[in-house]
Design an enzyme around this catalytic site. Structure first.
Site, PDB file in Angstrom:
ATOM      1  CB  ILE A   1      -0.956  -0.012   1.216  1.00  0.00           C
ATOM      2  CG1 ILE A   1      -1.727  -1.329   1.261  1.00  0.00           C
ATOM      3  CG2 ILE A   1      -1.884   1.193   1.159  1.00  0.00           C
ATOM      4  CD1 ILE A   1      -2.456  -1.694  -0.034  1.00  0.00           C
ATOM      5  CD  GLU A   2       4.502   1.496  -3.874  1.00  0.00           C
ATOM      6  OE1 GLU A   2       4.965   2.542  -4.351  1.00  0.00           O
ATOM      7  OE2 GLU A   2       4.723   0.373  -4.359  1.00  0.00           O
ATOM      8  CG  MET A   3      -0.480   5.553  -4.144  1.00  0.00           C
ATOM      9  SD  MET A   3      -1.136   5.795  -5.794  1.00  0.00           S
ATOM     10  CE  MET A   3      -1.858   4.208  -6.109  1.00  0.00           C
TER      11      MET A   3
END
Ligand code: NAG
Ligand code: NAG
Length: 173
Positions: free
Chosen positions: A157-159
């Site tokens: 989960i980068e955003m």
């Protein structure tokens, strides 16, 4: 069996299954022509292969409920509008026979994902289980990897701030 857990980071999901001596590799997003998943599994350099990515998801009630992208490794959609990845399906079985684990990664650096509520996350966990895990709620025809069953899920989960993904029906070996 995990119950009522909320997984928020990549680290948490990986640490649940990976020992210090296991090496995990992301596969599926090379922009150059990619060697097949089975090619890498056969090389013996890694223990866990993380298919990347399911990069668009927000609600189990969307139609289709998610989008996946493995760059040039899968390009044909099934009647349900979701990629149907027969070669990857075969390769998952090959990898598992070689003693490797194959995970599906949710998230990545591009796309649109996240849930508005815990309930959305819980419902989506069932969707995941039916489309990629051992769940029986989706026909083989509609499952991107057919009869093949992934060994677990990874959360990259980068955003966004938080991912509610509750795993009441997920079992991570
Ligand atoms: C899928 O991923 C590849 C590699 O990251 C990218 O070039 C391509 O635009 C993506 N396709 C779609 C439909 O998003
Ligand atoms: C299947 C799915 O979740 N599709 C979504 C992809 O992201 C766009 C927004 O960028 C949504 O409109 C779609 O519903």
């Amino acid at each position: 069996m995990l119950s009522n857990c909320i997984i928020t980071t990549t680290l948490l999901s990986l640490s649940a299954v990976a020992s210090a001596t296991e090496i995990a590799l992301y596969w599926g997003q090379s922009t150059a022509k990619q060697d097949s998943l089975a090619t890498y599994c056969s090389k013996g350099d890694a223990d866990i292969f993380i298919l990347s990515f399911m990069n668009n998801f927000s609600s189990a009630s969307n139609d289709p409920p998610f989008e996946i992208n493995f760059s040039d490794a899968c390009g044909i959609k099934g009647a349900n509008g979701i990629l149907k990845c027969d070669t990857i399906a075969t390769d998952i079985n090959t990898c598992q026979k070689l003693g490797k684990k194959v995970f599906l990664s949710l998230g990545g650096g591009t796309g649109s994902y996240g849930f508005k509520s815990k309930e959305d996350g819980e419902a989506f966990a069932d969707t995941l289980w039916n489309y990629f895990g051992a769940g029986k709620g989706v026909s083989t025809e509609d499952r991107p990897f057919g009869d093949s069953i992934v060994d677990g899920f990874d959360f990259d989960i980068e955003m966004g701030d938080i991912l509610y993904l509750c795993c009441s029906s997920m079992s991570i070996p």
